[in-house]
Scaffold this motif. Structure first.
Motif, mmCIF file in Angstrom:
data_model
loop_
_atom_site.group_PDB
_atom_site.id
_atom_site.type_symbol
_atom_site.label_atom_id
_atom_site.label_comp_id
_atom_site.label_asym_id
_atom_site.label_seq_id
_atom_site.Cartn_x
_atom_site.Cartn_y
_atom_site.Cartn_z
ATOM 1 N N UNK A 2 0.841 -1.189 0.000
ATOM 2 C CA UNK A 2 0.000 0.000 0.000
ATOM 3 C C UNK A 2 0.883 1.248 0.000
ATOM 4 N N UNK A 3 0.722 2.088 -1.021
ATOM 5 C CA UNK A 3 1.554 3.277 -1.167
ATOM 6 C C UNK A 3 0.788 4.518 -0.691
ATOM 7 N N UNK A 4 1.394 5.240 0.252
ATOM 8 C CA UNK A 4 0.762 6.407 0.869
ATOM 9 C C UNK A 4 1.565 7.663 0.557
ATOM 10 N N UNK A 5 0.884 8.737 0.178
ATOM 11 C CA UNK A 5 1.522 10.039 -0.037
ATOM 12 C C UNK A 5 1.160 10.958 1.125
ATOM 13 N N UNK A 6 2.099 11.787 1.517
ATOM 14 C CA UNK A 6 1.898 12.711 2.639
ATOM 15 C C UNK A 6 1.997 14.140 2.128
ATOM 16 N N UNK A 7 0.915 14.899 2.265
ATOM 17 C CA UNK A 7 0.897 16.288 1.798
ATOM 18 C C UNK A 7 0.635 17.200 2.997
ATOM 19 N N UNK A 8 1.675 17.857 3.449
ATOM 20 C CA UNK A 8 1.600 18.740 4.615
ATOM 21 C C UNK A 8 2.743 19.742 4.506
ATOM 22 N N UNK A 50 -3.290 5.995 -1.291
ATOM 23 C CA UNK A 50 -3.941 6.882 -0.327
ATOM 24 C C UNK A 50 -3.109 8.151 -0.196
ATOM 25 N N UNK A 51 -3.778 9.285 -0.218
ATOM 26 C CA UNK A 51 -3.088 10.563 -0.040
ATOM 27 C C UNK A 51 -3.568 11.210 1.255
ATOM 28 N N UNK A 52 -2.624 11.428 2.180
ATOM 29 C CA UNK A 52 -2.927 12.130 3.428
ATOM 30 C C UNK A 52 -2.845 13.623 3.150
ATOM 31 N N UNK A 53 -3.936 14.345 3.388
ATOM 32 C CA UNK A 53 -4.036 15.735 2.969
ATOM 33 C C UNK A 53 -4.300 16.678 4.136
ATOM 34 N N UNK A 81 -6.116 14.819 6.951
ATOM 35 C CA UNK A 81 -5.494 14.759 8.277
ATOM 36 C C UNK A 81 -5.219 16.194 8.689
ATOM 37 N N UNK A 82 -6.111 16.746 9.495
ATOM 38 C CA UNK A 82 -6.118 18.188 9.743
ATOM 39 C C UNK A 82 -5.957 18.533 11.214
#
Length: 211
Positions: A2-8, A50-53, A81-82
């Motif tokens: 499972x590939x996850x991207x982190x945008x923060x 999945x992209x964590x935004x 994810x706020x």
């Protein structure tokens, strides 16, 4: 895997999430990005499941990025994810295409559960979100006016509240000045305010502007 991207936009937050997720078997980090523009550029080169935004991004906001993702990368699951509690944005984000919403104060187990849930094509609702949804469905509490805004209305509202002019907003969102003015009039009516200043006051009062 499972590939996850982190945008923060906070490097220390990205580092913490990267460490937390990388320790889990079966999860890899596709890429990290500090802005919406960087995230879109990375998506052209590297796919993710999945992209964590984060919502409070420089330049293109998380709300703007969510809209673009739904238009261009509909297969990517988006987990917001706020730092904002569920009462402020969660229901609006879910209505406008997010697959889940978590506060950054959540624990490791809940984050992993949320990532796996949305990766399976399901919506993730925290216990607090479930309460809010139940209240809304059962009539136990009326949702705040901003929670009923469409995705585009929310985009325009937040930009107006930040003091952007109608012409600047039109340029940023590829809308005519007339169209933005129409959205503005609709927002004034829906939020029960009479001016841009009152829009800004509403946003501050409900904790909708980033620090």
């Amino acid at each position: 895997m499972l590939q996850v991207a982190i945008v923060d936009d906070h490097e220390i937050v990205r580092a913490g999430l990267r460490e937390m997720l990388s320790e889990e078997i079966g999860i890899g980090i596709a890429f990290e990005a500090g802005s919406g523009e960087e995230a879109l550029a990375s998506l052209h080169e590297t796919a993710c499941d999945v992209l964590l935004l984060d919502l409070a991004l420089p330049g293109q906001s998380g709300v703007d990025l969510l809209r673009t993702l739904r238009q261009r990368h509909g297969d990517v699951r988006v987990l917001v994810l706020s730092g904002y509690p569920e009462e402020r944005y969660a229901m609006a984000m879910i209505r406008n295409g997010a697959d889940g919403y978590l506060c950054k104060e959540c624990g490791r187990d809940e984050l992993l559960q949320a990532v796996r849930t949305v990766a399976q094509g399901r919506r993730y609702l925290s216990s607090r979100m479930a309460e809010l949804l139940a209240d809304e469905v059962l009539g136990g509490g009326a949702p705040a006016p901003h929670q009923q805004l469409s995705e585009r209305e929310l985009q325009v509202f937040l930009r107006l509240a930040q003091g952007q002019s109608v012409s600047v907003i039109g340029g940023a969102l590829n809308l005519s000045v007339k169209t933005v003015s129409t959205y503005r009039s609709r927002l004034l009516d829906k939020l029960g305010v009479a001016s841009n200043a009152e829009l800004a006051t509403y946003a501050v009062r409900n904790g909708l502007l980033a620090d």
